[in-house]
Each structure stands twice: as structure tokens, then as C-alpha cells.
Design a protein around this motif. Structure first.
Motif, PDB file in Angstrom:
ATOM      1  N   LYS A  50       0.841  -1.204   0.000  1.00 13.06           N
ATOM      2  CA  LYS A  50       0.000   0.000   0.000  1.00 13.06           C
ATOM      3  C   LYS A  50       0.874   1.251   0.000  1.00 13.06           C
ATOM      4  O   LYS A  50       0.622   2.198  -0.751  1.00 13.06           O
ATOM      5  CB  LYS A  50      -0.923  -0.009   1.212  1.00 13.06           C
ATOM      6  CG  LYS A  50      -1.863   1.168   1.268  1.00 13.06           C
ATOM      7  CD  LYS A  50      -2.829   0.976   2.419  1.00 13.06           C
ATOM      8  CE  LYS A  50      -3.650   2.114   2.750  1.00 13.06           C
ATOM      9  NZ  LYS A  50      -4.510   2.847   2.255  1.00 13.06           N
ATOM     10  N   GLN A  51       1.929   1.269   0.822  1.00 14.21           N
ATOM     11  CA  GLN A  51       2.812   2.433   0.875  1.00 14.21           C
ATOM     12  C   GLN A  51       3.557   2.604  -0.447  1.00 14.21           C
ATOM     13  O   GLN A  51       3.749   3.722  -0.913  1.00 14.21           O
ATOM     14  CB  GLN A  51       3.802   2.322   2.039  1.00 14.21           C
ATOM     15  CG  GLN A  51       4.579   3.596   2.281  1.00 14.21           C
ATOM     16  CD  GLN A  51       3.681   4.776   2.630  1.00 14.21           C
ATOM     17  OE1 GLN A  51       2.835   4.688   3.509  1.00 14.21           O
ATOM     18  NE2 GLN A  51       3.855   5.885   1.939  1.00 14.21           N
ATOM     19  N   ILE A  54       1.241   4.265  -2.838  1.00  8.50           N
ATOM     20  CA  ILE A  54       1.134   5.689  -2.517  1.00  8.50           C
ATOM     21  C   ILE A  54       2.368   6.429  -3.014  1.00  8.50           C
ATOM     22  O   ILE A  54       2.261   7.487  -3.637  1.00  8.50           O
ATOM     23  CB  ILE A  54       0.936   5.896  -1.000  1.00  8.50           C
ATOM     24  CG1 ILE A  54      -0.441   5.395  -0.577  1.00  8.50           C
ATOM     25  CG2 ILE A  54       1.120   7.359  -0.614  1.00  8.50           C
ATOM     26  CD1 ILE A  54      -0.656   5.312   0.924  1.00  8.50           C
ATOM     27  N   GLY A  61      -2.724   9.323  -0.628  1.00  5.62           N
ATOM     28  CA  GLY A  61      -2.175   9.247   0.721  1.00  5.62           C
ATOM     29  C   GLY A  61      -0.859   9.986   0.820  1.00  5.62           C
ATOM     30  O   GLY A  61      -0.344  10.515  -0.165  1.00  5.62           O
ATOM     31  N   THR A  63       3.014  10.267   1.102  1.00  5.46           N
ATOM     32  CA  THR A  63       4.165   9.470   0.706  1.00  5.46           C
ATOM     33  C   THR A  63       5.094   9.271   1.898  1.00  5.46           C
ATOM     34  O   THR A  63       4.960   9.933   2.933  1.00  5.46           O
ATOM     35  CB  THR A  63       4.948  10.147  -0.431  1.00  5.46           C
ATOM     36  OG1 THR A  63       5.497  11.377   0.063  1.00  5.46           O
ATOM     37  CG2 THR A  63       4.078  10.404  -1.643  1.00  5.46           C
ATOM     38  N   GLN A  67       5.466  11.671   5.119  1.00  2.00           N
ATOM     39  CA  GLN A  67       5.288  11.174   6.476  1.00  2.00           C
ATOM     40  C   GLN A  67       6.493  11.513   7.346  1.00  2.00           C
ATOM     41  O   GLN A  67       6.335  11.892   8.508  1.00  2.00           O
ATOM     42  CB  GLN A  67       5.061   9.665   6.472  1.00  2.00           C
ATOM     43  CG  GLN A  67       3.713   9.257   5.967  1.00  2.00           C
ATOM     44  CD  GLN A  67       3.545   7.748   5.913  1.00  2.00           C
ATOM     45  OE1 GLN A  67       4.478   6.989   6.135  1.00  2.00           O
ATOM     46  NE2 GLN A  67       2.333   7.309   5.612  1.00  2.00           N
TER      47      GLN A  67
END
Length: 100
Positions: A50-51, A54, A61, A63, A67
Motif C-alpha cells: 500500500k505504501q 502511494i 495518501g 508518501t 510522512q
């Protein structure tokens, strides 16, 4: 304590899932099927995938870089609030000393 995986293992695992996404109904199903073969927990692999999606702009979301920046700014805000509280306390202390 969470188990840490080497970055190379993460990258290989994510690449393997991404390469095989077409053969599964969802990324979740791909992670469920491939995780045991890769020696990682399915949920861990799902989070990595999922990350990665992104980070590549395939999913909405924050990145990884964003983050990290958010964490850094939150730490800075926390430190500044603490310094502000110390300065307020010192100001009150010195104000009360000058009245005496």
C-alpha cells in the motif's frame, strides 16, 4: 517489539507482489497468497505494498517522504511548545521576584 526486515527484502517482496497483482482479485489477496512464501506476515506485506502504491502515485495518501516530514514537524512543534512553557514559567517566576 515489531520485527525489522532488511530494506532489500522489503523491496523484493513489494516488487514480487506488484508484478503479480494482475493474477489476483486484489492486492490483499496477492499479499495473502505470497506472504508465506516470502517469510513475512500478510498484513506487513499489505502495508508495504500500500505504501509503495502511494509513493508511486497509484493510490492517494501521504508518501514516505511526506510522512517523515510530518513527523519532523510534529517533533519540532512539541519542542517549541515545551520551550514556550519553560519561558512562560520563567517569566512568571521573575515577575513575582521583581514584585517582592
Amino acid at each position: 517489539m515489531p520485527k525489522r526486515y532488511p530494506i532489500e527484502q522489503r523491496e523484493r517482496a513489494v516488487k514480487m507482489v506488484m508484478d503479480r497483482l494482475g493474477g489476483y482479485p486484489s492486492a490483499y489477496a496477492a499479499c495473502q497468497a505470497l506472504a508465506p512464501k516470502l517469510g513475512v506476515h500478510a498484513e506487513t506485506l499489505r502495508v508495504w505494498v500500500k505504501q509503495a502504491q502511494i509513493d508511486t502515485g497509484k493510490a492517494p495518501g501521504a508518501t514516505t517522504a511526506e510522512q517523515a516530514r510530518i513527523k519532523e514537524l510534529e517533533r519540532e512543534v512539541r519542542d517549541l511548545k515545551e520551550a514556550n512553557e519553560i519561558l512562560k514559567a520563567a517569566s512568571i517566576f521573575f515577575a513575582s521576584m521583581s514584585r517582592s
